[in-house]
Design a protein around this motif. Structure first.
Motif, short mmCIF file in Angstrom:
data_model
loop_
_atom_site.label_atom_id
_atom_site.label_comp_id
_atom_site.label_asym_id
_atom_site.label_seq_id
_atom_site.Cartn_x
_atom_site.Cartn_y
_atom_site.Cartn_z
N TRP A 169 0.93 -1.21 0.04
CA TRP A 169 0.01 -0.12 -0.01
C TRP A 169 0.88 1.22 0.00
CZ3 TRP A 169 -3.96 1.21 4.47
CH2 TRP A 169 -4.63 2.37 4.54
N GLN A 170 1.85 1.09 0.78
CA GLN A 170 2.78 2.19 1.04
C GLN A 170 3.46 2.92 -0.37
OE1 GLN A 170 6.31 1.59 3.35
NE2 GLN A 170 5.93 3.31 4.45
N THR A 171 3.74 1.74 -1.39
CA THR A 171 4.15 2.35 -2.67
C THR A 171 3.23 3.04 -3.42
OG1 THR A 171 3.38 0.11 -3.79
CG2 THR A 171 5.58 0.15 -2.67
N LYS A 175 2.89 11.07 0.17
CA LYS A 175 3.58 11.40 1.29
C LYS A 175 3.11 11.18 2.72
CE LYS A 175 7.51 14.15 2.93
NZ LYS A 175 8.55 15.21 2.60
N LYS A 176 2.10 12.08 2.93
CA LYS A 176 1.59 12.05 4.21
C LYS A 176 0.81 10.68 4.78
CE LYS A 176 0.43 16.86 4.76
NZ LYS A 176 -0.52 17.99 4.98
N VAL A 177 0.08 9.97 3.82
CA VAL A 177 -0.33 8.87 4.05
C VAL A 177 0.92 7.72 4.20
CG1 VAL A 177 -1.92 6.81 3.46
CG2 VAL A 177 -2.68 9.40 3.10
N ARG A 178 2.12 7.67 3.20
CA ARG A 178 3.13 6.86 3.53
C ARG A 178 3.80 6.83 4.65
NH1 ARG A 178 4.82 9.02 -1.70
NH2 ARG A 178 6.77 10.18 -0.47
N THR A 179 3.77 8.13 5.42
CA THR A 179 4.35 8.33 6.39
C THR A 179 3.67 7.64 7.55
OG1 THR A 179 5.36 10.51 5.80
CG2 THR A 179 5.24 10.25 8.29
N ARG A 180 2.16 7.96 7.59
CA ARG A 180 1.58 7.12 8.71
C ARG A 180 1.62 5.74 8.35
NH1 ARG A 180 0.44 6.35 13.70
NH2 ARG A 180 -1.68 5.64 13.89
#
Length: 268
Positions: A169-171, A175-180
């Motif tokens: 999912w992270q890929t 950015k903000k959601v990736r960080t969380r």
């Protein structure tokens, strides 16, 4: 309630309804999710009634998780329930050109967000179990508060088996959601491993789990929601269950979602 000009008018009629159970409120709000600023009260009633309306089928609204949830009740009665929700500020009406469309109020969205986040968590767990990591594509561009609540629930679950699908999912996220997501991964990685006794149980039950996962997911969910609880004297949903083998099939052993007592479901 009638609007001026060329706008299509509408009249709210709760038909004497004084209150609705929380379960029906959640069901109606869940059905409204596919219609926010794109459909109205009548279409929502059709979804809940399980209508075979041509337009409903063309829009694939029969894929709603609550399609047919109020089947057996007339669309007029269902519409009265929808109107009750509007009059009690769970839903509202806004115009898109000439047509009155459904929208959530803050009160309604708080409830729907919780319901939807739980639904997505269940689907995410299932996708991780079956290595269907492409599932995460449906999470992209979702309402930000919904996604943050989902991630909070994932962190609270302590389920380390979700780490791989979180990385997938992270890929694809911003950015903000990736960080969380990374913060949640970090939390799950710190979760202590299960005691040996539990690990042994999982190994012993591997064959049973394989049989369980071979059942289509839609049917598995129906089985989970169709378990008899002697304490409640009712059909309930089983949770926190393990899957074990027995002669002739498998058995789910877990807890009643309502009262917490032990329940079991035999599957031949």
């Amino acid at each position: 309630m009638v609007k001026k000009g060329n706008q299509v008018g509408y009249a709210l009629n709760p038909n004497g309804i004084k209150s609705l159970p929380d379960s029906e409120i959640k069901t109606i709000l869940r059905g409204a999710d596919d219609l926010i600023m794109s459909g109205g009260r009548a279409m929502l009633a059709k979804i809940l009634a399980g209508s075979k309306d041509k337009k409903l089928l063309e829009l694939e609204l029969d894929y709603s998780p609550v399609y047919g949830a109020l089947k057996g009740i007339s669309q007029k009665e269902i519409l009265a329930k929808v109107d009750w929700l509007i009059l009690h500020h769970y839903l509202a009406i806004e115009y898109d050109g000439r047509l009155p469309m459904l929208v959530y109020t803050d009160k309604g969205w708080d409830i729907e967000r919780e319901t939807y986040a739980n639904e997505l968590l269940e689907k995410l767990i299932d996708a991780a179990e079956n290595r269907r990591y492409e599932f995460v594509e449906i999470l992209k561009d979702r309402n930000r508060s919904l996604i943050l609540l989902l991630l909070e629930k994932i962190a609270d679950s302590g389920n380390k088996d979700l780490i791989t699908i979180l990385e997938a999912w992270q890929t694809i996220e911003f950015k903000k959601v990736r960080t969380r997501i990374q913060e949640v991964i970090d939390i799950l990685e710190k979760v202590e491993e299960k005691p040996k006794s539990e690990v042994i149980l999982e190994v012993v039950s591997f064959s049973a789990n394989k049989k369980w996962l071979s059942i289509p997911v839609e049917f598995r969910r129906k089985l989970e929601r169709n378990v008899w609880c002697s304490s409640c004297s009712d059909v309930v949903k089983i949770e926190k269950y393990t899957v074990k083998e027995f002669t002739g099939g498998i058995v789910l052993e877990g807890k009643c979602q309502k009262c917490g007592n032990g329940v079991a479901r035999v599957i031949d």
